[in-house]
Design a protein around this motif. Structure first.
Motif, short mmCIF file in Angstrom:
data_model
loop_
_atom_site.label_atom_id
_atom_site.label_comp_id
_atom_site.label_asym_id
_atom_site.label_seq_id
_atom_site.Cartn_x
_atom_site.Cartn_y
_atom_site.Cartn_z
N VAL A 106 0.87 -1.18 0.00
CA VAL A 106 0.00 0.00 0.00
C VAL A 106 0.90 1.22 0.00
O VAL A 106 1.81 1.35 0.82
N THR A 107 0.64 2.13 -0.94
CA THR A 107 1.46 3.33 -1.08
C THR A 107 0.68 4.55 -0.60
O THR A 107 -0.42 4.82 -1.08
N TYR A 108 1.26 5.25 0.37
CA TYR A 108 0.66 6.44 0.96
C TYR A 108 1.38 7.67 0.44
O TYR A 108 2.59 7.83 0.66
N THR A 109 0.66 8.53 -0.28
CA THR A 109 1.24 9.79 -0.76
C THR A 109 0.66 10.93 0.07
O THR A 109 -0.55 11.18 0.06
N ILE A 110 1.53 11.61 0.78
CA ILE A 110 1.13 12.62 1.76
C ILE A 110 0.93 13.96 1.08
O ILE A 110 1.69 14.35 0.18
N ASN A 111 -0.09 14.69 1.51
CA ASN A 111 -0.34 16.04 1.01
C ASN A 111 0.92 16.89 1.21
O ASN A 111 1.46 16.95 2.31
N PRO A 112 1.41 17.53 0.15
CA PRO A 112 2.65 18.31 0.28
C PRO A 112 2.57 19.39 1.35
O PRO A 112 3.58 19.79 1.92
N GLN A 113 1.36 19.90 1.64
CA GLN A 113 1.21 20.97 2.62
C GLN A 113 1.14 20.47 4.05
O GLN A 113 1.27 21.27 4.99
N ALA A 114 0.93 19.18 4.24
CA ALA A 114 0.69 18.66 5.58
C ALA A 114 1.94 18.78 6.44
O ALA A 114 3.02 18.31 6.07
N SER A 115 1.77 19.41 7.60
CA SER A 115 2.90 19.59 8.51
C SER A 115 2.41 19.66 9.95
O SER A 115 1.24 19.95 10.21
N TRP A 116 3.31 19.40 10.87
CA TRP A 116 3.01 19.50 12.29
C TRP A 116 3.01 20.97 12.71
O TRP A 116 3.59 21.82 12.02
N ASP A 117 2.38 21.26 13.83
CA ASP A 117 2.24 22.65 14.26
C ASP A 117 3.57 23.33 14.56
O ASP A 117 3.65 24.56 14.58
N ASP A 118 4.62 22.53 14.81
CA ASP A 118 5.93 23.14 15.06
C ASP A 118 6.67 23.43 13.76
O ASP A 118 7.84 23.85 13.78
N GLY A 119 6.00 23.21 12.62
CA GLY A 119 6.61 23.49 11.32
C GLY A 119 7.27 22.30 10.67
O GLY A 119 7.66 22.37 9.49
N THR A 120 7.41 21.19 11.39
CA THR A 120 8.02 20.00 10.83
C THR A 120 7.07 19.34 9.83
O THR A 120 5.90 19.13 10.13
N ASP A 169 10.19 12.23 0.53
CA ASP A 169 9.81 12.14 1.94
C ASP A 169 8.31 12.18 2.14
O ASP A 169 7.82 11.82 3.22
N LYS A 170 7.58 12.59 1.12
CA LYS A 170 6.13 12.68 1.23
C LYS A 170 5.43 11.40 0.73
O LYS A 170 4.23 11.43 0.45
N GLN A 171 6.16 10.33 0.64
CA GLN A 171 5.53 9.07 0.23
C GLN A 171 6.07 7.92 1.08
O GLN A 171 7.29 7.79 1.26
N ALA A 172 5.15 7.11 1.59
CA ALA A 172 5.51 5.92 2.36
C ALA A 172 5.03 4.68 1.63
O ALA A 172 3.88 4.62 1.19
N VAL A 173 5.91 3.71 1.50
CA VAL A 173 5.58 2.44 0.84
C VAL A 173 5.52 1.37 1.93
O VAL A 173 6.52 1.06 2.58
N VAL A 174 4.32 0.83 2.14
CA VAL A 174 4.08 -0.14 3.21
C VAL A 174 3.95 -1.53 2.59
O VAL A 174 3.04 -1.78 1.79
N THR A 175 4.87 -2.41 2.94
CA THR A 175 4.88 -3.78 2.43
C THR A 175 4.48 -4.74 3.54
O THR A 175 4.99 -4.65 4.66
N PHE A 176 3.57 -5.64 3.25
CA PHE A 176 3.03 -6.55 4.25
C PHE A 176 3.72 -7.91 4.19
O PHE A 176 4.01 -8.43 3.12
N ALA A 177 3.95 -8.48 5.37
CA ALA A 177 4.51 -9.83 5.44
C ALA A 177 3.45 -10.87 5.12
O ALA A 177 3.76 -11.94 4.60
N GLU A 178 2.19 -10.56 5.44
CA GLU A 178 1.06 -11.39 5.08
C GLU A 178 -0.09 -10.47 4.71
O GLU A 178 -0.13 -9.33 5.15
N PRO A 179 -1.01 -10.93 3.87
CA PRO A 179 -2.10 -10.04 3.45
C PRO A 179 -2.89 -9.53 4.64
O PRO A 179 -3.13 -10.26 5.61
N PHE A 180 -3.31 -8.28 4.55
CA PHE A 180 -4.15 -7.68 5.58
C PHE A 180 -5.32 -7.00 4.88
O PHE A 180 -5.17 -5.97 4.24
N ALA A 181 -6.50 -7.64 5.00
CA ALA A 181 -7.64 -7.22 4.20
C ALA A 181 -8.11 -5.80 4.51
O ALA A 181 -8.42 -5.03 3.61
N GLU A 182 -8.16 -5.45 5.78
CA GLU A 182 -8.72 -4.15 6.17
C GLU A 182 -7.61 -3.11 6.33
O GLU A 182 -7.52 -2.40 7.33
N TRP A 183 -6.79 -3.00 5.30
CA TRP A 183 -5.63 -2.10 5.37
C TRP A 183 -6.03 -0.63 5.50
O TRP A 183 -5.24 0.19 5.98
#
Length: 562
Positions: A125-139, A180-194
């Protein structure tokens, strides 16, 4: 209502709150008009006075009553897994998906531009993060925040105390994608309700340190990233104040502030009438329902809600209810329709008992599988006779081999709802020769001294469901789970849950879930009673808020019309 959700986001399970913490009932209310029957309310509809943003005024405070300040503001921690905590952190934290009124989920585009299943073998499952999304401390919010959350919640480090590890323990890796705005999540076993994963995301600093995870959010709220930010947590005044976040990149919140305030259930109606709060949950309380109709400028909003009351049975070896045939006989002697009608029939006319474990009323997949345990005192008596429990006469306790058929029902003291349910159940079971011993206990002692150690034969909870029925239910019903407080499980149920959890085809998984439900009605680890009324007393001028049903609140759109 103060309830521990079976799933957080719902993505993690915890034991539910006792009925002692649910609204109190009473009063006659015989002439109350009531609300539309649950079965007449269209699936996929809630009751929130929906208005376009341009018809909602800017500014104002929403005064939100709570039963208590959350024990831990880390909702992923075992002690933070409370619905009341969700009310607070939903306005503050990132998440991948939001729940919709039809019990589905939708991508939260304020935080992610896409979350997609990009491979099935192995599952990725590939998560692409909104480029504007940031923590309140600016990170910036980045892939490393997701990686740290997986590491904290996957169960491999015993120093962390997560509410549940479901799904996270199926992940093999979380890696950086194209940037840095994309996370690639690889599963060791299938997880239906990802889609249940990464619902409440905390900063990497919280998840990389077990001490920060377990205790860093105990008395205060750390760095967040939502349309609101925290102004104060005042444990003396029992208030939590959130203010509009000036650094928010999405649609700005209409409200200036949300002020959460602890209010006793008995004081809710007066607080609303005195303009101290802006709404309250009616729950099963016909008095609160009747009072709502007398308060000027207040209306009652209602939608089928994924919360239900039930009776859990103790099936541990040596317990009297370890015999499934005896559980079946007792259930045939319990009139769930009478209980549902007595508790919320004045609020929801023609209410029906809940006849599913996996899919709740209001879900498109809700199917009644409870026909074999319908109320039938004659059948209950015949089954008890066949088990050798002899009746000396009408209304007299049955005996077998010199032992009286006595069942201990643990109930919480000082709670009219709990007392009413137990009282009705006691009368019904007495009629078939069961000696029901009522054991009153303080609500503060219920879980530590009774539920967790299995010190009961029957006990009452409220459970909360979610759009993810496997994540919501699996740990409640499978073997080897601390959350299976009934101690009742079968190899068939374990195998079906395992198969459903790894089935990526939606239709096939739904069919497996229906098989699980049928198997649970045979095993009877608990007896669902009735689903929550979903009724709320709400100020008429409050828009985009009220009876949310299955849906999450959209905090940016909540506001007032005048």
């Amino acid at each position: 209502m103060r309830t521990r959700p079976r799933s957080l986001a719902l993505t993690a399970m915890a034991a539910a709150t006792a009925l002692a913490l649910v609204a109190c009932g009473g009063g006659n209310g015989a002439n109350d008009p009531g609300l539309a029957p649950a079965e007449q309310q269209p699936q996929g509809v809630n009751d929130v006075n929906p208005l376009p943003r341009d018809q909602v005024r800017d500014g104002g405070d929403l005064r939100w009553p709570l039963d208590a300040i959350p024990d831990n503001f880390n909702i992923n921690h075992v002690d933070g897994n409370l619905l009341e905590n969700r009310f607070v952190v939903d306005a503050l934290l990132p998440g991948a998906f939001t729940r919709q009124a039809d019990a589905s989920v939708a991508l939260d585009e304020d935080y992610f531009t896409s979350v997609e299943l990009t491979a099935e073998s192995p599952q990725v499952v590939t998560y692409t993060i909104n480029p504007q999304a940031s923590w309140d401390d600016g990170t910036p919010l980045t892939w490393s925040d997701l990686q740290a959350q997986w590491q904290a919640l996957n169960g491999t480090n015993p120093a962390y105390l997560p509410a549940d590890t479901a799904g996270y323990d199926s992940i093999a890796s979380v890696e950086r994608g194209v940037d840095d705005k994309q996370a690639v999540v690889t599963f060791a076993e299938p997880f239906a309700e990802w889609r249940a994963l990464f619902e409440h995301i905390y900063p990497a600093a919280t998840n990389l340190d077990p001490d920060a995870f377990n205790t860093g959010w105990l008395t205060g709220i750390g760095t967040t990233a939502g349309p609101f930010r925290t102004e104060s947590v005042d444990t003396t005044a029992q208030t939590i104040t959130l203010v509009r976040n000036p650094n928010w990149w999405g649609e700005p919140a209409k409200l200036d502030r949300i002020i959460f305030r602890v209010v006793e259930r008995s004081a809710l109606a007066d607080a609303l009438a005195n303009n101290e709060i802006d709404f309250y949950s009616i729950g099963s309380d016909v008095n609160l329902f009747a009072r709502a109709q007398t308060i000027q400028g207040v209306t009652v909003r209602q939608a089928t809600e994924p919360v239900y009351n039930h009776i859990t049975f103790n099936g541990a070896p040596g317990a009297i209810l370890s015999d499934p045939a005896l559980r079946h006989a007792l259930v045939r002697g319990i009139d769930r329709q009478a209980i549902a009608s007595a508790l919320i029939g004045q609020i929801v006319p023609d209410v029906e008992p809940l006849n599913q474990y996996i899919y709740l009323q209001g879900s498109a997949d809700y199917v009644d599988h409870a026909q074999d345990v319908s109320f039938d005192p004659a059948a209950a008596n015949a089954e008890l006779d066949a088990l050798g429990w002899v009746s000396p006469g009408p209304g007299q306790p049955r005996t077998r081999d010199g032992q009286t058929l006595t069942v201990r029902y643990v109930e919480t003291t000082g709670n009219p709802i709990s007392e009413r349910i137990v009282g009705l159940t006691a009368a019904q079971l007495t009629a078939i020769g069961v000696n029901l011993e009522r054991v009153p206990v303080a609500s503060a002692d219920l879980f530590d001294q009774y539920v967790t150690p299995g010190n009961f034969d029957m006990i009452g909870f409220a459970y909360s469901g979610s759009p993810f029925p496997i994540v919501s239910n699996r740990s409640v019903f499978v073997s080897g789970s601390e959350s299976n407080v009934s101690r009742i499980n079968t190899p068939e149920i374990d195998a079906l849950f395992q198969q459903a959890a790894t089935e990526l085809d939606d239709a096939a998984r739904t069919e497996l879930n229906q098989q699980i439900d049928q198997a649970l009605w045979e095993a009877l680890p608990l007896l669902p009673l009735y689903q929550a009324s979903g009724a709320y007393a709400v100020r008429e001028t409050l828009a985009n808020f009220g009876a949310g049903g299955f849906a999450d609140d959209v905090y940016t759109d909540i506001g007032f019309t005048g």
